[in-house]
Write a protein that holds these residues in place. Structure first.
Motif, PDB file in Angstrom:
ATOM      1  N   GLY A 202       0.798  -1.223   0.000  1.00  0.00           N
ATOM      2  CA  GLY A 202       0.000   0.000   0.000  1.00  0.00           C
ATOM      3  C   GLY A 202       0.827   1.268   0.000  1.00  0.00           C
ATOM      4  O   GLY A 202       0.315   2.355   0.261  1.00  0.00           O
TER       5      GLY A 202
ATOM      6  N   LYS B 103      -8.013   0.858   7.250  1.00  0.00           N
ATOM      7  CA  LYS B 103      -8.396  -0.096   6.203  1.00  0.00           C
ATOM      8  C   LYS B 103      -9.659   0.408   5.516  1.00  0.00           C
ATOM      9  O   LYS B 103     -10.718   0.558   6.132  1.00  0.00           O
ATOM     10  CB  LYS B 103      -8.653  -1.473   6.826  1.00  0.00           C
TER      11      LYS B 103
ATOM     12  N   ASN C 123      -0.229   0.649   7.688  1.00  0.00           N
ATOM     13  CA  ASN C 123      -1.336   0.685   6.720  1.00  0.00           C
ATOM     14  C   ASN C 123      -2.390  -0.382   7.038  1.00  0.00           C
ATOM     15  O   ASN C 123      -2.093  -1.384   7.682  1.00  0.00           O
ATOM     16  CB  ASN C 123      -0.792   0.475   5.302  1.00  0.00           C
ATOM     17  N   ARG C 124      -3.597  -0.127   6.593  1.00  0.00           N
ATOM     18  CA  ARG C 124      -4.738  -1.047   6.731  1.00  0.00           C
ATOM     19  C   ARG C 124      -5.021  -1.384   8.198  1.00  0.00           C
ATOM     20  O   ARG C 124      -5.115  -2.551   8.582  1.00  0.00           O
ATOM     21  CB  ARG C 124      -4.521  -2.298   5.887  1.00  0.00           C
TER      22      ARG C 124
ATOM     23  N   THR D 276      -0.498   4.071  -2.306  1.00  0.00           N
ATOM     24  CA  THR D 276      -1.631   4.799  -1.736  1.00  0.00           C
ATOM     25  C   THR D 276      -1.156   5.797  -0.682  1.00  0.00           C
ATOM     26  O   THR D 276      -1.573   6.957  -0.673  1.00  0.00           O
ATOM     27  CB  THR D 276      -2.644   3.817  -1.112  1.00  0.00           C
TER      28      THR D 276
ATOM     29  N   GLY E 150      -7.882   2.853  -2.307  1.00  0.00           N
ATOM     30  CA  GLY E 150      -6.927   2.250  -3.232  1.00  0.00           C
ATOM     31  C   GLY E 150      -7.252   2.524  -4.684  1.00  0.00           C
ATOM     32  O   GLY E 150      -8.294   3.065  -5.035  1.00  0.00           O
TER      33      GLY E 150
ATOM     34  N   ASP F  69       2.271  -3.413   7.187  1.00  0.00           N
ATOM     35  CA  ASP F  69       0.875  -3.835   7.086  1.00  0.00           C
ATOM     36  C   ASP F  69       0.374  -4.300   8.449  1.00  0.00           C
ATOM     37  O   ASP F  69       1.029  -5.107   9.126  1.00  0.00           O
ATOM     38  CB  ASP F  69       0.778  -4.972   6.071  1.00  0.00           C
TER      39      ASP F  69
END
Length: 442
Positions: free
Chosen positions: A14, A173, A144-145, A17, A178, A114
């Motif tokens: 990611g 998330k 991320n997420r 993003t 995305g 992540d």
């Protein structure tokens, strides 16, 4: 001077993003992309309003990346990495990876990790990236997420306690943040629906959950960065030379530094469209870059007026250079996955067949030789040469593992093949192409 590298622990983490969100959140950003990628820079430009430049140690050399980075600095430089932080050509730490690039430019690294399926083990992951090469300055982590603020606080505590690397925030998330994927990695920026809305959504998310002031502090390099003008001797070498550059939705893959180098050499660039124009521009050289000709086969095939104009230019000895998508267009034609054939420019004595998958045996960095000249290139294509005629192949390509093959078709003053060339490590080949123009035209 401010700048940092945004890297990931792996591909698909990611980082693109997060990079786009940070580029949108800061003002007057100079965006950069590690490696040979053409897609991400188009998103960088959309997010910042500024051109994005590739920094590729294999294709540009250390002096080349220093020159480009120095030349294009603005208020803050954000360098998006490629693959995982240490992934490159082979397992050496000097393998043209994101980490290698960060060391060459002496830039701090913000690592994207992540949150999915993680607890305290996330600290071990960060610690491994920190300790593998202590010369790489991992200055902060973005997670991320993340499913909740509570989870972020727990992961942050583990990372900071066991690694002493500060957490700078997180991105929650959210699939809406995305960008849809396609065979070259991402859709081009102008093909994404509601990209302006996505940009604003990302910007607001980043501002809510990531500490931009901390990132500014990390990015404050307390120094100036001035790369040597390694191309000063080429200035105005080809004053008066006109080069037409194919630029439309089918042909858009150009390194910005390539075009700027041509300008520095005194070349006037004129854009044209093989889809929309009825004839070529009044130029000395035609440059067909890469792109997605396979997505516009009907439009390209039906534009016979343009193809006739191009043939006439070729027959009169006009200089033509094409790479990858541009090469595909210059052949007899392209066959789709369902065996439908579309005629193209018919200037190279071979045809192309789409494969639907990456031609892995030809993928990646290669050393290139052309006549007595040497250079470096990169290949990435979802097609293969189908029917081969009599045109001579001029490029000898060699991979690190010893595999080699021929490409680069020559027909009069036309040279075209799959390899993408960054001119910084191919100056002699570029001069050879330009000097194919009769001296009276220069």
């Amino acid at each position: 001077m401010k700048g940092f590298v945004l890297a990931g622990t792996r591909s698909g983490i990611g980082k693109t993003t997060v990079s786009m969100g940070l580029m949108a959140a800061f003002e007057n950003v100079s965006p950069f992309k590690v490696g040979p990628d053409y897609i991400d820079p188009s998103f960088h430009k959309f997010m910042t309003g500024n051109k994005s430049y590739n920094l590729d140690l294999f294709l540009m050399g250390e002096e080349g990346v220093k020159y480009s980075f120095s030349k294009h600095q603005k208020d803050i430089s954000i360098v998006e990495g490629v693959m995982g932080l240490y992934d490159g050509l082979g397992n050496s730490l000097d393998n043209y990876s994101t980490a290698h690039l960060a060391r060459v430019l002496d830039l701090p690294v913000v690592l994207v990790v992540d949150a999915i399926g993680k607890s305290t083990s996330i600290a071990a992951e960060v610690l491994g990236y920190k300790n593998l090469d202590p010369r790489v300055k991992i200055a902060g982590v973005i997670i991320n997420r993340v499913s909740s603020e509570k989870l972020y606080e727990m992961l942050k505590e583990a990372i900071e306690e066991y690694t002493k690397v500060p957490c700078l925030g997180y991105l929650r998330k959210n699939e809406e943040l995305g960008i849809s994927s396609r065979h070259l990695g991402l859709l081009q920026a102008d093909e994404v629906q509601n990209l302006e809305e996505k940009k604003e959504m990302l910007k607001q998310e980043i501002k809510k959950t990531i500490d931009l002031e901390k990132i500014k502090q990390i990015a404050n390099l307390n120094r100036t960065f001035e790369g040597e003008d390694i191309f000063k001797n080429l200035e105005n070498l080809y004053n008066g030379l006109k080069v037409g550059v194919a630029k439309d939705k089918a042909f858009s893959f150009y390194y910005e530094d390539n075009l700027e180098l041509l300008n520095k050499m005194g070349v006037e660039l004129l854009e044209f469209s093989p889809i929309d124009d009825k004839c070529i521009p009044d130029v000395d050289v035609l440059y067909f870059g890469g792109g997605y000709p396979e997505n516009y086969l009907e439009e390209l095939s039906k534009n016979n007026e343009f193809k006739n104009s191009l043939k006439s230019f070729h027959e009169k000895g006009g200089v033509i250079y094409g790479e990858c998508g541009g090469f595909m267009y210059l052949t007899k034609g392209i066959k789709t996955l369902d065996e439908k054939f579309y005629s193209m420019a018919d200037l190279v004595d071979c045809s192309i067949k789409m494969t639907g998958k990456l031609l892995i045996s030809r993928f990646g960095y290669v050393d290139l030789s052309y006549e007595k000249l040497t250079g470096r290139a990169h290949e990435f294509h979802y097609s293969t040469i189908d029917e081969v005629g009599n045109d001579k192949r001029e490029f000898k390509l060699l991979k690190k593992d010893g595999r080699e093959w021929l490409c680069g078709y020559k027909n009069k003053n036309l040279l075209a093949g799959y390899p993408h060339l960054h001119f910084f490590k191919n100056i002699d080949i570029l001069k050879k192409i330009l000097e194919g123009v009769k001296k009276c035209h220069i």
